[in-house]
Design a protein around this motif. Structure first.
Motif, mmCIF file in Angstrom:
data_model
loop_
_atom_site.group_PDB
_atom_site.id
_atom_site.type_symbol
_atom_site.label_atom_id
_atom_site.label_comp_id
_atom_site.label_asym_id
_atom_site.label_seq_id
_atom_site.Cartn_x
_atom_site.Cartn_y
_atom_site.Cartn_z
ATOM 1 N N ALA A 169 0.803 -1.227 0.000
ATOM 2 C CA ALA A 169 0.000 0.000 0.000
ATOM 3 C C ALA A 169 0.834 1.274 0.000
ATOM 4 O O ALA A 169 0.583 2.189 -0.805
ATOM 5 N N ILE A 170 1.825 1.354 0.883
ATOM 6 C CA ILE A 170 2.543 2.617 1.063
ATOM 7 C C ILE A 170 3.310 2.990 -0.206
ATOM 8 O O ILE A 170 4.114 2.220 -0.721
ATOM 9 N N GLY A 171 3.014 4.174 -0.703
ATOM 10 C CA GLY A 171 3.645 4.677 -1.909
ATOM 11 C C GLY A 171 2.920 4.325 -3.186
ATOM 12 O O GLY A 171 3.272 4.831 -4.261
ATOM 13 N N ALA A 172 1.901 3.457 -3.087
ATOM 14 C CA ALA A 172 1.197 3.029 -4.296
ATOM 15 C C ALA A 172 0.392 4.178 -4.888
ATOM 16 O O ALA A 172 -0.353 4.854 -4.168
ATOM 17 N N PRO A 173 0.522 4.399 -6.187
ATOM 18 C CA PRO A 173 -0.292 5.445 -6.822
ATOM 19 C C PRO A 173 -1.692 4.923 -7.108
ATOM 20 O O PRO A 173 -1.895 3.728 -7.357
ATOM 21 N N LEU A 174 -2.665 5.819 -7.066
ATOM 22 C CA LEU A 174 -4.018 5.504 -7.490
ATOM 23 C C LEU A 174 -4.205 6.032 -8.907
ATOM 24 O O LEU A 174 -3.459 6.917 -9.352
ATOM 25 N N PRO A 175 -5.159 5.506 -9.643
ATOM 26 C CA PRO A 175 -5.365 6.004 -11.002
ATOM 27 C C PRO A 175 -5.663 7.503 -11.003
ATOM 28 O O PRO A 175 -6.415 7.997 -10.154
ATOM 29 N N ASP A 176 -5.047 8.222 -11.945
ATOM 30 C CA ASP A 176 -5.364 9.643 -12.084
ATOM 31 C C ASP A 176 -6.851 9.811 -12.360
ATOM 32 O O ASP A 176 -7.473 8.987 -13.041
ATOM 33 N N ARG A 177 -7.409 10.879 -11.824
ATOM 34 C CA ARG A 177 -8.838 11.144 -11.995
ATOM 35 C C ARG A 177 -9.000 12.483 -12.708
ATOM 36 O O ARG A 177 -8.596 13.527 -12.185
ATOM 37 N N SER A 178 -9.575 12.458 -13.899
ATOM 38 C CA SER A 178 -9.894 13.688 -14.625
ATOM 39 C C SER A 178 -11.307 14.122 -14.268
ATOM 40 O O SER A 178 -12.213 13.294 -14.188
ATOM 41 N N PHE A 179 -11.485 15.419 -14.064
ATOM 42 C CA PHE A 179 -12.793 15.905 -13.654
ATOM 43 C C PHE A 179 -12.968 17.351 -14.089
ATOM 44 O O PHE A 179 -12.000 18.038 -14.439
ATOM 45 N N SER A 180 -14.185 17.796 -14.068
ATOM 46 C CA SER A 180 -14.490 19.191 -14.369
ATOM 47 C C SER A 180 -15.635 19.634 -13.481
ATOM 48 O O SER A 180 -16.352 18.806 -12.893
ATOM 49 N N TRP A 181 -15.819 20.926 -13.368
ATOM 50 C CA TRP A 181 -16.898 21.465 -12.549
ATOM 51 C C TRP A 181 -17.409 22.755 -13.163
ATOM 52 O O TRP A 181 -16.742 23.400 -13.962
ATOM 53 N N THR A 182 -18.637 23.101 -12.784
ATOM 54 C CA THR A 182 -19.284 24.317 -13.268
ATOM 55 C C THR A 182 -19.781 25.124 -12.073
ATOM 56 O O THR A 182 -19.749 24.658 -10.927
ATOM 57 N N SER A 183 -20.289 26.299 -12.363
ATOM 58 C CA SER A 183 -20.834 27.130 -11.284
ATOM 59 C C SER A 183 -22.025 26.453 -10.611
ATOM 60 O O SER A 183 -22.266 26.666 -9.416
ATOM 61 N N LEU B 281 -13.477 1.488 -2.600
ATOM 62 C CA LEU B 281 -12.342 1.327 -1.699
ATOM 63 C C LEU B 281 -11.323 0.376 -2.316
ATOM 64 O O LEU B 281 -10.754 -0.475 -1.643
ATOM 65 N N ASP B 282 -11.103 0.531 -3.617
ATOM 66 C CA ASP B 282 -10.150 -0.323 -4.317
ATOM 67 C C ASP B 282 -8.746 0.264 -4.203
ATOM 68 O O ASP B 282 -8.164 0.787 -5.158
ATOM 69 N N LEU B 283 -8.211 0.197 -2.979
ATOM 70 C CA LEU B 283 -6.884 0.726 -2.691
ATOM 71 C C LEU B 283 -5.868 -0.404 -2.757
ATOM 72 O O LEU B 283 -6.101 -1.484 -2.201
ATOM 73 N N PRO B 284 -4.736 -0.218 -3.419
ATOM 74 C CA PRO B 284 -3.722 -1.281 -3.504
ATOM 75 C C PRO B 284 -3.300 -1.773 -2.125
ATOM 76 O O PRO B 284 -3.013 -0.981 -1.213
ATOM 77 N N GLY B 285 -3.297 -3.075 -1.941
ATOM 78 C CA GLY B 285 -2.871 -3.670 -0.682
ATOM 79 C C GLY B 285 -3.862 -3.548 0.452
ATOM 80 O O GLY B 285 -3.528 -3.874 1.597
#
Length: 300
Positions: free
Chosen positions: A8-22, A77-81
């Motif tokens: 777990a320690i140091g494991a990257p999670l998938p990048d998340r692309s997102f956007s938002w509006t007013s 909660l799909d966290l590595p390890g």
């Protein structure tokens, strides 16, 4: 073991692309109680949270929920390890630091990693750190760092492997009268409204799920309390100017049930503001119960 810190320690999670509006910003502000007091519909300062005109501002805590704002499933909660389930988990702490005022609309990419895992004996604490950077189509320059987040979750029943217990540093509350002492009445439907901001954890809406998790009724989202407290202190001590908030961190110290009242006290120091949040209740067993602890707001 259900949690393997070596993985777990140091494991990257998938990048998340997102956007938002007013519209997302407005809904978030309503979810944390903006506009709920008598006269707020006519108050220019209050309307900076709830009216989409040129004065609309973004409370920095919005950056915490923006990446998942449009999700309708319970948080994964799909966290590595980490083989854990939602019923074991409560939010432990949260912090955000913004590089400048968050724009009222934009696009970004959040990069997150698991930064640490602590062994508390009967529970584990999993820490995550993330950086949000503007992406193509944003109103700011592509790749520009917008904010950083750090959070922990408390996983009941998953400690005891002999790992590092981690640090425990309490924030000292000044021994004097607070610079602001105010209350906020949590509405009965507040958790049902706030869950539309991307957190559909049934713990906050489903009575049967809440009871199975050990609570007598659904509880308010910790991040809703976090936003309520940040907005309150911003209004009381920073002139209602969200752009004056550089950072805010807190530990989730207790639960809030919809319909209860949160008491917010804050003390200005040389470089920051110390904040406490407790339950203000006529019921002796709940009066003074902690909500947020070790809270520090860093102003610009």
């Amino acid at each position: 073991m259900p949690i393997d810190p070596d993985v777990a320690i140091g494991a990257p999670l998938p990048d998340r692309s997102f956007s938002w509006t007013s519209s997302d910003v407005l809904l978030y502000h309503l979810g944390i109680g903006a506009g709920s007091r008598a006269g707020d519909n006519l108050d220019p300062r209050a309307l900076r949270y709830t009216l989409d005109d040129e004065h609309l501002q973004v409370l920095p805590s919005f950056g915490i929920v923006a990446p998942t704002f449009h999700e309708t499933d319970p948080p994964p909660l799909d966290l590595p390890g980490c083989d854990i389930n939602l019923g074991q988990v409560v939010h432990g702490s949260q912090a955000i630091e913004v590089r400048g005022a968050i724009p009222t609309a934009g696009s970004a990419v959040l990069s997150t990693r698991i930064s640490d895992v602590w062994d508390k004996g009967k529970a584990a604490v999993i820490w995550q750190e993330g950086v949000a950077r503007a992406s193509a189509g944003s109103t700011t320059g592509e790749g520009e760092e917008l904010w950083t987040v750090r959070s922990s979750i408390f996983v009941r029943g998953e400690g005891g492997w002999g790992g590092d217990r981690g640090a425990s540093t309490a924030v000292e509350v000044p021994d004097r009268k607070p610079d602001t002492d105010t209350t906020y009445d949590v509405t009965p439907q507040q958790a049902l409204l706030y869950r539309l901001c991307g957190d559909r954890n049934p713990l906050h809406a489903d009575p049967a799920f809440a009871q199975a998790a050990g609570f007598p009724a659904p509880i308010l989202h910790g991040l809703c309390s976090y936003g309520i407290v940040l907005r309150t202190v911003t209004d009381d001590l920073l002139g209602g100017d969200a752009a004056r908030v550089q950072a805010f961190g807190a530990r989730f110290a207790g639960v809030v049930f919809p319909g209860e009242t949160i008491r917010v006290q804050a003390w200005e120091r040389d470089d920051d503001i110390v904040v406490t949040a407790t339950i203000d209740s006529p019921r002796q067993e709940r009066d003074g119960a902690p909500v947020l602890a070790d809270c520090v707001l860093t102003p610009r």
